[in-house]
Design a protein around this motif. Sequence first.
Motif, PDB file in Angstrom:
ATOM      1  N   ALA A   1      -5.549  -7.521   3.096  1.00 42.28           N
ATOM      2  CA  ALA A   1      -6.612  -6.633   2.629  1.00 42.28           C
ATOM      3  C   ALA A   1      -6.781  -6.679   1.115  1.00 42.28           C
ATOM      4  CB  ALA A   1      -6.306  -5.201   3.085  1.00 42.28           C
ATOM      5  N   SER A   2      -5.671  -6.644   0.375  1.00 41.31           N
ATOM      6  CA  SER A   2      -5.789  -6.494  -1.074  1.00 41.31           C
ATOM      7  C   SER A   2      -6.537  -7.650  -1.721  1.00 41.31           C
ATOM      8  CB  SER A   2      -4.403  -6.334  -1.705  1.00 41.31           C
ATOM      9  OG  SER A   2      -3.578  -7.421  -1.369  1.00 41.31           O
ATOM     10  N   THR A   3      -6.216  -8.877  -1.327  1.00 40.22           N
ATOM     11  CA  THR A   3      -6.874 -10.026  -1.952  1.00 40.22           C
ATOM     12  C   THR A   3      -8.367 -10.032  -1.630  1.00 40.22           C
ATOM     13  OG1 THR A   3      -4.815 -11.183  -1.469  1.00 40.22           O
ATOM     14  CG2 THR A   3      -6.603 -12.487  -2.376  1.00 40.22           C
TER      15      THR A   3
ATOM     16  N   ALA B   1     -10.155  -7.458  -1.102  1.00 46.80           N
ATOM     17  CA  ALA B   1     -10.763  -6.382  -1.888  1.00 46.80           C
ATOM     18  C   ALA B   1     -11.035  -6.861  -3.313  1.00 46.80           C
ATOM     19  CB  ALA B   1      -9.843  -5.160  -1.905  1.00 46.80           C
ATOM     20  N   ILE B   2     -10.063  -7.557  -3.892  1.00 49.54           N
ATOM     21  CA  ILE B   2     -10.194  -8.038  -5.269  1.00 49.54           C
ATOM     22  C   ILE B   2     -11.359  -9.021  -5.391  1.00 49.54           C
ATOM     23  CG2 ILE B   2      -9.065  -9.454  -7.042  1.00 49.54           C
ATOM     24  CD1 ILE B   2      -6.345  -8.325  -5.858  1.00 49.54           C
TER      25      ILE B   2
ATOM     26  N   ALA C   1     -14.821  -7.477  -4.713  1.00 52.10           N
ATOM     27  CA  ALA C   1     -15.254  -6.631  -5.821  1.00 52.10           C
ATOM     28  C   ALA C   1     -15.786  -7.499  -6.953  1.00 52.10           C
ATOM     29  CB  ALA C   1     -14.098  -5.752  -6.300  1.00 52.10           C
TER      30      ALA C   1
ATOM     31  N   ASN D   1      -6.024  -0.391   1.274  1.00 55.60           N
ATOM     32  CA  ASN D   1      -5.441  -1.718   1.515  1.00 55.60           C
ATOM     33  C   ASN D   1      -4.006  -1.626   2.033  1.00 55.60           C
ATOM     34  OD1 ASN D   1      -7.824  -2.773   0.449  1.00 55.60           O
ATOM     35  ND2 ASN D   1      -6.991  -2.790  -1.622  1.00 55.60           N
TER      36      ASN D   1
ATOM     37  N   VAL E   1     -17.133  -0.789  -7.716  1.00 55.03           N
ATOM     38  CA  VAL E   1     -16.647  -2.182  -7.691  1.00 55.03           C
ATOM     39  C   VAL E   1     -15.441  -2.382  -8.603  1.00 55.03           C
ATOM     40  CG1 VAL E   1     -18.542  -3.591  -6.856  1.00 55.03           C
ATOM     41  CG2 VAL E   1     -18.589  -2.786  -9.206  1.00 55.03           C
TER      42      VAL E   1
ATOM     43  N   ALA F   1     -12.568  -0.931  -6.844  1.00 49.42           N
ATOM     44  CA  ALA F   1     -12.130  -1.779  -5.729  1.00 49.42           C
ATOM     45  C   ALA F   1     -11.297  -2.941  -6.253  1.00 49.42           C
ATOM     46  CB  ALA F   1     -13.334  -2.285  -4.942  1.00 49.42           C
ATOM     47  N   PHE F   2     -11.682  -3.480  -7.400  1.00 52.75           N
ATOM     48  CA  PHE F   2     -10.915  -4.576  -7.992  1.00 52.75           C
ATOM     49  C   PHE F   2      -9.549  -4.065  -8.455  1.00 52.75           C
ATOM     50  CE2 PHE F   2      -9.407  -7.725 -10.888  1.00 52.75           C
ATOM     51  CZ  PHE F   2     -10.031  -8.913 -10.553  1.00 52.75           C
TER      52      PHE F   2
ATOM     53  N   GLY G   1      -7.432  -3.088  -5.654  1.00 53.96           N
ATOM     54  CA  GLY G   1      -6.959  -4.286  -4.965  1.00 53.96           C
ATOM     55  C   GLY G   1      -5.753  -4.881  -5.661  1.00 53.96           C
TER      56      GLY G   1
ATOM     57  N   SER H   1      -2.728  -2.566  -5.169  1.00 53.48           N
ATOM     58  CA  SER H   1      -2.138  -2.614  -3.828  1.00 53.48           C
ATOM     59  C   SER H   1      -1.403  -3.930  -3.594  1.00 53.48           C
ATOM     60  CB  SER H   1      -3.198  -2.376  -2.746  1.00 53.48           C
ATOM     61  OG  SER H   1      -4.243  -3.307  -2.857  1.00 53.48           O
ATOM     62  N   GLN H   2      -1.925  -5.003  -4.156  1.00 56.30           N
ATOM     63  CA  GLN H   2      -1.229  -6.283  -4.005  1.00 56.30           C
ATOM     64  C   GLN H   2       0.143  -6.225  -4.689  1.00 56.30           C
ATOM     65  OE1 GLN H   2      -2.124 -10.599  -5.594  1.00 56.30           O
ATOM     66  NE2 GLN H   2      -3.449 -10.220  -3.871  1.00 56.30           N
TER      67      GLN H   2
END
Lengths: 448, 537
Positions: free
Chosen positions: A284-286, A288-289, A292, B43, B495, B498-499, B502, B505-506
């Motif tokens: 999910a995280s990648t 999302a990045i 975005a 995420n 946005v 979200a970045f 993201g 969370s990674q």
Amino acid sequence: MADSIPQSRSRDLDKLLLRPGNLVGPTFEAGAQLRDDIKECVRVLVIGAGGLGCELLKDLAFSGFRNLEVIDMDRIEVTNLNRQFLFRLGDVGKPKAEVAAKRVMERVSGVDIKSHFCRIEDKPISFYNDFHIIVLGLDSIEARSYINSVACSFLEYDSDDNPQEESIKPMVDGGTEGFKGHARIIMPGVTPCFECTIWLFPPQVKFPLCTLAETPRTAAHCIEYAHLIKWDEAHSGKTFDPDDPEHMQWVYSEAVKRAELFGIPGVTYSLTQGVVKNIIPAIASTNAIISAACALETLKVVSGCSKTLTNYLTYNGVEGLHTKVTEFVRDKDCLVCGPGVLIELEASVTLKKFIDLLEDHPKLLLIRVSVTYRGKNLYMQAPPILEEMTRSNLDLPLFELMGKTPRDIVHVTGAAGKGDKKQSCSRKLRVVFKGMVGVTDMDMAGGA
Amino acid sequence: MAEPKVKYDRQLRIWGEQGQAALEKASICLLNCGPTGSETLKNLVLGGVGSITVVDGSKVEVGDLGNNFMVDESSVGESKAKCVCTFLQELNDAVKAKFIEDCPEELIETNPSFFSQFTLVIATQLVEDSMVKLDRICREANIILIFARSYGLMGLVRISVKEHTVIESKPDHFLDDLRLNNPWPELTRFTETIDLNTTDAVVQKHTPYIVILVKIAEEWANTHGGNLPSTREEKRQFKDLIKSKMITADEENYKEAMEASYKVFSPRGIGVSLQKIIDDSCTEVDSSSSDFWVMVAALKEFIANEGGGETPLEGSIPDMTSSTELYVNLQKTYQAKAEADFLVMEQRVRNLLKKIGRDPASISKANIKNFSKNARKLAVCRYRLIEEEFNSPVQSELQKYLTDEGHGTLQEANSVKVLPENTAAGLYILLRAADRFAVNYNKFPSEFDSEMDEDISRLKTTAVSLLNDLGCNSSTVSEDLINEMCRYGASELHVVSAFVGGVASQEVIKLITRQFIPMSGTFIFNGIDNNSQLLLL
């Protein structure tokens, strides 16, 4: 404090769109008009409603876009649920595009998302011309290549071979694998198109058949032996279906037998699925990045509210965090985004002969060709009704069909590539009739 | 309920059952659930973390409907924490989700022990003062902390934990552990059973490159006083020697041997980063040492003794052209050596445990085996307190980031303004200046449409004084960037959130699974042209 002013839903986005700035694009005109134009006039197409597509629809909806469409041929699977946040267990089996569109519309009021549950090739080329910008959330090189060729086919060049701005169909493309991903902007004719930098996506290495048959060494070799060789031997005529658990189980147990025979460790059911279906790990995280980044660039391309990415961003979170922006350059001779392949013809050449010629043309090698000229279908392979309607054109000279225009752009679609690795594509050809040019050397793009 | 393994298939292929188990055990606290916080948590909930606790004291406003997917029309006026929590629960019913309707800043002030119940705290949209206080609390309680902030087109992500050690760093590209430059006796003996000067074409084409290279290296050493090729000329001659053994030009195994010949030339012994780890003072272990450092101490002994300068062998070989039989036997030779090395390591670990007064069996066999296998790829990450970074950033680094190198003002290139290279550093300074500004003026720069021009000069003054305090008197931040920061007016764009979410969370996943290497330093997201940067301050 601003308590007295009724709050707007676009409280945060307004700051970016309504206030002037210095670090903006050349076309930026801050104001409510810009916000309303984005809302009312701009049409965005999202290709793919998977890991990237779900995120993209949400991100674009929150970036002020109201007219979105999404196209995806897949149905929801259980393995999507670890990242495709618009889907629930109860949605398994339903078309992705439809559920994704519905969920975003439920939560972001005012946004309209039209869904298309079909293959990208099923839509007429003109469908894609209807959008101001196309955002790609795909996991296949073939699909990217196809959409790229379609978007580039709209590009027109002036008589000095400069791209005509109003014909540029911008694309924003994203892709992920595990902790890594990329986002890029493609402005056909200006920045490199997907095909200009195709080397960024090396084709998947296949195992030589002799290794599988004679000298297997790894678990993957045993699996591919069962999948590619043993299956056909044991099931005459029946095609292997990777989505059929019984088929997969059969390949797995055959692979185990072979591995035992040769003393090779490591065959598991999970690996069997991974090898056979070429599964790319995804989180999910990648997604999302990368989504975005793509949505933000989409907003910037459309509104000019900031600088844009020039032109390729890579993200890698495997060892620490590395981001890098690379400015790739166009391939001036690119078959896809260049001014078009030059085809010189005698005025007497029939449409049929022209089509045959494309099959043998060393740069094109096109088969199953359909031809359009200035939006008019000259010959269509499908559907049958169109084929029948256009069949009579085959025996007419192309020069006549083109209204005796001595040189102009002709669009063709078909399948290209060497050997059995053909894939759908769209090509732009610069057709010139010998002996006619110079008499009335018209501006190619003149009447477009 | 679907088989959870199926649902998580695409991520299990990355971090495996063990990584997933760690996630499912983790208990995560989120402070502030605006879009940055909500997206971060989304995420993680999808990936199946054990439990989440959402802390936010605010009510949903109309403006939130324009940037937060986890709230909708019906939530206006309700607790934001509750609405976000309800939506997140919908995403994955295996996650225990709860919310606390409380202001994070107040919790930090009044109830510091609250945070010690969590595995990890994600603090979003906190201003400097609260970040510093929370950081002290979490450091004291040894709780992993990660900050995430979105501000207009910029963002910040920063990890804070005293020490994070990684055994399974799973790097993408890492030299295979083949020991071609230093073969152990069994490998040499194995290669002795094979004759390179065969006349059998099938054998010639199916001798794996490992065997070819070990034998040719030996041949070379015999004629060069026991040394391997080191100069460019010698390396070329070595490749020629490989080539001379080919009978036909289509021998894939010999081509592979030529390509892999650098593995013979590479230096023996351990790499720089591992050397740094075994030189660390933590290898002087006592009863309070972590399992990781006990194993590193054992590794240090191994390298100095049985290893003869090398780590335990990893034990796997890449695929290469070979007959099945030779390949499988070669694989077994490597595995046997890895197993023998592991047994020595195990003994050393057990002895050390005994020495420091711990139960010799307190580290499992499986863990020691995993450590042995990954010994070359260990990683140790340490993070300064955020307060230290804020008060005394590494001067040389900060100066480097801020220095213009001729890009001080925006350059006009083809009449299009190109952003200077120090933009990310400028944004970092301005975000901190904005927090100072907020303390003085009780609002962020140009948060409201009034006093826009005044705020620009106020922010400039604040930034100048901040740079002075940091000892960077000579540095300035460009007017355009100050203006840009004011334009953002503390907006939280979806946005950007979200970045940033993201990225956060990674990093959380890497920290919890203890796999892969988390980012170092302070990540500055530059949404203007995407030239983001990691500042090592």
